[in-house]
Design a protein around this motif. Structure first.
Motif, PDB file in Angstrom:
ATOM      1  N   LEU A  90       8.857 -19.098  18.121  1.00  0.00           N
ATOM      2  CA  LEU A  90       7.884 -19.063  17.037  1.00  0.00           C
ATOM      3  C   LEU A  90       6.530 -19.583  17.500  1.00  0.00           C
ATOM      4  CD1 LEU A  90      10.133 -20.336  14.114  1.00  0.00           C
ATOM      5  CD2 LEU A  90       9.244 -18.026  14.410  1.00  0.00           C
ATOM      6  N   ARG A  91       6.564 -20.632  18.306  1.00  0.00           N
ATOM      7  CA  ARG A  91       5.317 -21.214  18.807  1.00  0.00           C
ATOM      8  C   ARG A  91       4.571 -20.259  19.728  1.00  0.00           C
ATOM      9  NH1 ARG A  91       5.930 -26.841  18.709  1.00  0.00           N
ATOM     10  NH2 ARG A  91       5.827 -27.385  16.504  1.00  0.00           N
ATOM     11  N   SER A  92       5.322 -19.482  20.499  1.00  0.00           N
ATOM     12  CA  SER A  92       4.677 -18.619  21.493  1.00  0.00           C
ATOM     13  C   SER A  92       4.333 -17.248  20.924  1.00  0.00           C
ATOM     14  CB  SER A  92       5.596 -18.456  22.710  1.00  0.00           C
ATOM     15  OG  SER A  92       6.811 -17.825  22.341  1.00  0.00           O
ATOM     16  N   HIS A  93       4.522 -17.072  19.609  1.00  0.00           N
ATOM     17  CA  HIS A  93       4.190 -15.798  18.947  1.00  0.00           C
ATOM     18  C   HIS A  93       4.921 -14.633  19.586  1.00  0.00           C
ATOM     19  CE1 HIS A  93       0.903 -16.944  16.180  1.00  0.00           C
ATOM     20  NE2 HIS A  93       0.766 -17.946  17.020  1.00  0.00           N
ATOM     21  N   GLU A  94       6.219 -14.803  19.825  1.00  0.00           N
ATOM     22  CA  GLU A  94       6.989 -13.663  20.314  1.00  0.00           C
ATOM     23  C   GLU A  94       6.901 -12.533  19.289  1.00  0.00           C
ATOM     24  OE1 GLU A  94      11.001 -14.277  21.436  1.00  0.00           O
ATOM     25  OE2 GLU A  94      10.511 -15.488  23.170  1.00  0.00           O
ATOM     26  N   VAL A  95       7.154 -11.318  19.751  1.00  0.00           N
ATOM     27  CA  VAL A  95       6.962 -10.143  18.907  1.00  0.00           C
ATOM     28  C   VAL A  95       7.697 -10.325  17.590  1.00  0.00           C
ATOM     29  CG1 VAL A  95       7.294  -7.660  18.720  1.00  0.00           C
ATOM     30  CG2 VAL A  95       6.758  -8.694  20.931  1.00  0.00           C
ATOM     31  N   SER A  96       7.004 -10.220  16.559  1.00  0.00           N
ATOM     32  CA  SER A  96       7.440 -10.001  15.179  1.00  0.00           C
ATOM     33  C   SER A  96       7.865 -11.139  14.274  1.00  0.00           C
ATOM     34  CB  SER A  96       8.499  -8.920  15.159  1.00  0.00           C
ATOM     35  OG  SER A  96       7.859  -7.711  15.461  1.00  0.00           O
ATOM     36  N   PRO A  97       7.870 -12.378  14.420  1.00  0.00           N
ATOM     37  CA  PRO A  97       8.342 -13.173  15.554  1.00  0.00           C
ATOM     38  C   PRO A  97       9.857 -13.074  15.643  1.00  0.00           C
ATOM     39  CG  PRO A  97       7.924 -14.565  13.673  1.00  0.00           C
ATOM     40  CD  PRO A  97       7.556 -13.189  13.253  1.00  0.00           C
ATOM     41  N   LEU A  98      10.387 -12.984  16.831  1.00  0.00           N
ATOM     42  CA  LEU A  98      11.823 -12.879  17.084  1.00  0.00           C
ATOM     43  C   LEU A  98      12.416 -11.586  16.522  1.00  0.00           C
ATOM     44  CD1 LEU A  98      12.745 -16.514  16.023  1.00  0.00           C
ATOM     45  CD2 LEU A  98      12.875 -15.677  18.342  1.00  0.00           C
ATOM     46  N   ASN A  99      11.563 -10.650  16.061  1.00  0.00           N
ATOM     47  CA  ASN A  99      12.048  -9.433  15.415  1.00  0.00           C
ATOM     48  C   ASN A  99      12.962  -9.739  14.244  1.00  0.00           C
ATOM     49  OD1 ASN A  99      10.734  -7.608  17.246  1.00  0.00           O
ATOM     50  ND2 ASN A  99      12.259  -8.180  18.767  1.00  0.00           N
ATOM     51  N   SER A 100      12.667 -10.788  13.504  1.00  0.00           N
ATOM     52  CA  SER A 100      13.540 -11.251  12.431  1.00  0.00           C
ATOM     53  C   SER A 100      13.033 -10.807  11.067  1.00  0.00           C
ATOM     54  CB  SER A 100      13.635 -12.778  12.451  1.00  0.00           C
ATOM     55  OG  SER A 100      14.133 -13.221  13.684  1.00  0.00           O
ATOM     56  N   ASP A 101      13.988 -10.724  10.132  1.00  0.00           N
ATOM     57  CA  ASP A 101      13.649 -10.454   8.736  1.00  0.00           C
ATOM     58  C   ASP A 101      13.913 -11.665   7.854  1.00  0.00           C
ATOM     59  OD1 ASP A 101      13.081  -7.443   8.801  1.00  0.00           O
ATOM     60  OD2 ASP A 101      15.004  -7.586   9.824  1.00  0.00           O
ATOM     61  N   ILE A 102      14.867 -12.503   8.263  1.00  0.00           N
ATOM     62  CA  ILE A 102      15.142 -13.763   7.572  1.00  0.00           C
ATOM     63  C   ILE A 102      15.255 -14.838   8.642  1.00  0.00           C
ATOM     64  CG2 ILE A 102      16.622 -15.013   5.950  1.00  0.00           C
ATOM     65  CD1 ILE A 102      17.264 -11.369   6.329  1.00  0.00           C
ATOM     66  N   LEU A 103      14.611 -15.982   8.397  1.00  0.00           N
ATOM     67  CA  LEU A 103      14.612 -17.069   9.375  1.00  0.00           C
ATOM     68  C   LEU A 103      15.268 -18.318   8.802  1.00  0.00           C
ATOM     69  CD1 LEU A 103      11.021 -17.061  10.932  1.00  0.00           C
ATOM     70  CD2 LEU A 103      13.159 -16.831  12.203  1.00  0.00           C
ATOM     71  N   GLY A 104      16.142 -18.935   9.599  1.00  0.00           N
ATOM     72  CA  GLY A 104      16.578 -20.285   9.304  1.00  0.00           C
ATOM     73  C   GLY A 104      15.487 -21.237   9.759  1.00  0.00           C
ATOM     74  N   LEU A 105      15.099 -22.169   8.885  1.00  0.00           N
ATOM     75  CA  LEU A 105      13.944 -23.022   9.165  1.00  0.00           C
ATOM     76  C   LEU A 105      14.290 -24.500   9.050  1.00  0.00           C
ATOM     77  CD1 LEU A 105      11.326 -21.095   6.999  1.00  0.00           C
ATOM     78  CD2 LEU A 105      11.473 -21.058   9.489  1.00  0.00           C
ATOM     79  N   ASP A 106      13.651 -25.299   9.880  1.00  0.00           N
ATOM     80  CA  ASP A 106      13.626 -26.741   9.731  1.00  0.00           C
ATOM     81  C   ASP A 106      12.341 -27.062   8.964  1.00  0.00           C
ATOM     82  OD1 ASP A 106      13.109 -29.522  10.117  1.00  0.00           O
ATOM     83  OD2 ASP A 106      14.361 -29.520  11.903  1.00  0.00           O
ATOM     84  N   PRO A 107      12.405 -27.892   7.912  1.00  0.00           N
ATOM     85  CA  PRO A 107      11.174 -28.186   7.170  1.00  0.00           C
ATOM     86  C   PRO A 107      10.078 -28.797   8.028  1.00  0.00           C
ATOM     87  CG  PRO A 107      12.964 -29.672   6.529  1.00  0.00           C
ATOM     88  CD  PRO A 107      13.573 -28.578   7.339  1.00  0.00           C
ATOM     89  N   LEU A 108      10.448 -29.399   9.160  1.00  0.00           N
ATOM     90  CA  LEU A 108       9.436 -29.957  10.053  1.00  0.00           C
ATOM     91  C   LEU A 108       8.566 -28.868  10.685  1.00  0.00           C
ATOM     92  CD1 LEU A 108      11.409 -32.775  11.945  1.00  0.00           C
ATOM     93  CD2 LEU A 108       9.934 -32.988   9.954  1.00  0.00           C
ATOM     94  N   TRP A 109       9.014 -27.625  10.625  1.00  0.00           N
ATOM     95  CA  TRP A 109       8.244 -26.539  11.230  1.00  0.00           C
ATOM     96  C   TRP A 109       7.174 -25.978  10.303  1.00  0.00           C
ATOM     97  CZ3 TRP A 109      12.882 -23.060  13.156  1.00  0.00           C
ATOM     98  CH2 TRP A 109      13.648 -23.784  14.072  1.00  0.00           C
ATOM     99  N   PHE A 110       7.253 -26.260   9.009  1.00  0.00           N
ATOM    100  CA  PHE A 110       6.429 -25.556   8.041  1.00  0.00           C
ATOM    101  C   PHE A 110       4.936 -25.640   8.348  1.00  0.00           C
ATOM    102  CE2 PHE A 110       9.999 -25.757   4.826  1.00  0.00           C
ATOM    103  CZ  PHE A 110      10.170 -24.385   4.784  1.00  0.00           C
ATOM    104  N   GLU A 111       4.461 -26.831   8.650  1.00  0.00           N
ATOM    105  CA  GLU A 111       3.016 -27.013   8.836  1.00  0.00           C
ATOM    106  C   GLU A 111       2.474 -26.073   9.904  1.00  0.00           C
ATOM    107  OE1 GLU A 111      -0.663 -28.711   7.844  1.00  0.00           O
ATOM    108  OE2 GLU A 111       1.290 -28.872   6.863  1.00  0.00           O
TER     109      GLU A 111
END
Length: 424
Positions: A90-111
Motif C-alpha cells: 500500500l505504501r509503495s502504490h502497487e498497481v490498483s493497490p494490490l489489485n484488490s476490491d476489499i481490503l483488511g485494514l489496521d486502523p493504524l493505517w488510516f491516516e
C-alpha cells in the motif's frame, strides 16, 4: 400486363410477411429477456487480508462459499498475505493497490491511506449495513473503513510457576510484579518472569509489549495527532521496564523475539508472564491444558484498584478507490459485517460492541473474564491519527534498545523519542 401486377402483389405480400415475422421475432426476444434476463459476466472480487492464518481453518472459505451462493455471478478470490507485506504494498502504490476490491485494514493505517487517497469513502453506501458500532471512537475514520472485530491484550500468567514461587494469585501492581519476578526467575533453569517480543519482524510488538504498560497507567502518548512523551507516567514505565532488564527478570532475546516465539516460550515455561492477544487463549489451552494459565489486567504504576486499561487492536474493512466493482465489494463487505459474531468466534476475539457478548464468550470462563475486563474497563486504540506510525514504532524500539543495552536513562529515552519523532 396482369402477370406483372400479380408479381408485384406477391412481392408486396412477401415483404409485409417478412416485416411481420421480424416484428414477432423481436417481441419474442424481448419477452425471453424479460423472463430470463441475461446474466452479467462473472465478477471476481479480490479480498486482501492477513487474517486467514489467524482464524480457524476454512473460516473464510466457508464465508466465501456462502456469499457466492447468495450472489450468483460473483466470485471471491481470497488473497492472504503477511501484515507487513500488505502495508508495504500500500505504501509503495502497487498497481490498483494490490489489485484488490476489499481490503483488511489496521486502523493504524488510516491516516496514511487517506492522505494517499487510496480508500473509497463509504458514506454514500447505506450506513445501517454496519450492525455493530466500533468498540472505541473511530476518530472519523469510519467514513473509510468499517469495524469488524476487536482483540484486547491482557497479561497472561503461568499458574503453576507462580504457585511454585509461593503466589496464589497474579500480581496487582508493578511492585508486586518485581516481588514475583525475584521469586520466579531461575536463570540456571532458563526460567524468567517476563518475555517481551520487540523484533523488527514483529509488526505490533512495540504497540503491545511496550505501549500496553504505559496505557495501564492511563497517560495518553499523543496530543493533537502527534506523539507526546512528556508525561511523568511514561518515564516511570520506562524506568520500570529498565529495572526488569537490569535485574535480569526479562527472558533474553527481547529484540529478536516475535509474538509466535514469545507464545512458545510461555508454553514451554521459559517465562511466567507475557502480554498477548486474547486470541492466544485458544492456542495456549490446546497446548498447555485448561487450567495451566490465567489472564488479568496489566498492573499500572500504582496499586491496582481502578478500571483495567487494555490496548485494543482491530480488524477493519475498506474498499480501494481503484476497485472496478465497488457495488459488489460493498455487498461482500456488508455480508462480512453481518457475520461478525461468527468471525469473532473463529478468530477467538471479542465482539466490537459492549453489551453484545456472544455465546462462545459467555460459555467460556477465560473469555468471559476477558470480556468482563473489556466491558468494565477502558480500551485504548492510540496512534490512529499519526502518520507513518511504523516509523515511529521503529524509533521507539531503537531507543528502548539503548535504554536496555546502552545504559541510557528513562528520561533521556523519552526525550530522544520525542525529539526524533519531531525531526521525522
Amino acid at each position: 400486363m396482369n402477370k406483372r401486377v400479380d408479381i408485384k402483389k406477391i412481392d408486396l405480400t412477401l415483404l409485409v410477411l417478412a416485416l411481420v415475422l421480424l416484428a414477432v421475432g423481436f417481441l419474442f426476444t424481448l419477452l425471453i429477456k424479460k423472463v430470463n434476463p441475461v446474466q452479467k459476466k462473472n465478477t471476481v472480487l479480490v479480498f486482501t487480508q492477513w487474517w486467514q492464518d489467524e482464524t480457524e481453518a476454512e473460516t473464510f472459505s466457508v464465508l466465501k462459499t456462502d456469499f457466492e451462493t447468495l450472489n450468483p455471478g460473483v466470485t471471491i478470490q481470497l488473497d492472504n498475505r503477511p501484515y507487513a507485506e500488505i502495508l508495504s504494498a500500500l505504501r509503495s502504490h502497487e498497481v490498483s493497490p494490490l489489485n484488490s476490491d476489499i481490503l483488511g485494514l489496521d486502523p493504524l493505517w488510516f491516516e496514511d491511506l487517506i492522505r494517499q487517497d487510496l480508500l473509497e469513502e463509504l458514506d454514500a453506501y447505506n450506513p445501517s449495513e454496519n450492525p455493530s458500532p466500533p468498540a472505541v471512537p473511530d476518530q472519523g475514520y469510519g467514513k473509510w473503513g468499517r469495524h469488524l472485530i476487536s482483540f484486547t491484550s491482557p497479561l497472561f500468567y503461568n499458574i503453576e510457576l507462580l504457585q511454585s514461587a509461593g503466589f496464589d494469585r497474579p500480581p496487582k501492581s508493578r511492585a508486586e510484579i518485581l516481588t514475583y519476578a525475584r521469586s520466579v526467575t531461575d536463570k540456571s533453569a532458563g526460567q524468567y518472569a517476563l518475555a517481551l517480543a520487540l523484533s523488527p519482524e514483529n509488526p505490533r510488538g512495540v504497540y503491545r509489549d511496550l505501549f500496553s504498560w504505559i496505557w495501564a497507567s492511563s497517560p495518553a502518548m499523543t496530543r493533537e495527532g502527534r506523539p507526546d512523551f512528556s508525561a511523568r507516567a511514561i518515564t516511570g514505565t520506562l524506568a520500570f521496564l529498565k529495572q526488569l532488564r537490569q535485574e535480569e527478570f526479562l527472558l533474553p532475546g527481547t529484540f529478536t523475539r516475535t509474538d509466535a516465539e514469545k507464545r512458545e516460550d510461555f508454553i514451554q515455561g521459559r517465562s511466567a508472564m507475557m502480554i498477548a492477544s486474547v486470541a492466544d487463549i485458544h492456542v495456549l489451552r490446546e497446548r498447555m491444558g485448561e487450567s495451566a494459565f490465567g489472564i488479568t489486567a496489566i498492573p499500572g504504576e500504582s496499586s491496582f484498584g481502578g478500571k483495567p486499561v487494555l490496548g485494543l487492536t482491530g480488524w477493519y474493512l475498506g474498499i480501494p478507490r481503484s476497485s472496478k466493482h465497488k457495488d459488489e465489494a460493498w455487498a461482500f463487505l456488508s455480508f462480512l459485517l453481518e457475520q461478525g459474531a461468527f468471525i469473532a468466534e473463529k478468530a477467538h476475539a471479542v465482539p466490537g460492541s459492549r453489551g453484545n457478548a456472544i455465546d462462545f464468550i459467555t460459555g467460556d470462563h477465560l473469555y468471559a473474564k476477558a470480556y468482563d475486563m473489556y466491558t468494565v474497563g477502558e480500551t485504548v486504540q492510540e496512534f490512529t491519527g499519526v502518520r507513518r506510525v511504523d516509523e515511529f514504532e521503529t524509533l521507539v524500539r531503537e531507543q528502548v534498545y539503548a535504554l536496555f543495552e546502552k545504559d541510557q536513562s528513562p528520561e533521556e529515552t523519552a526525550k530522544h523519542i520525542q525529539q526524533r519523532w519531531e525531526e521525522l
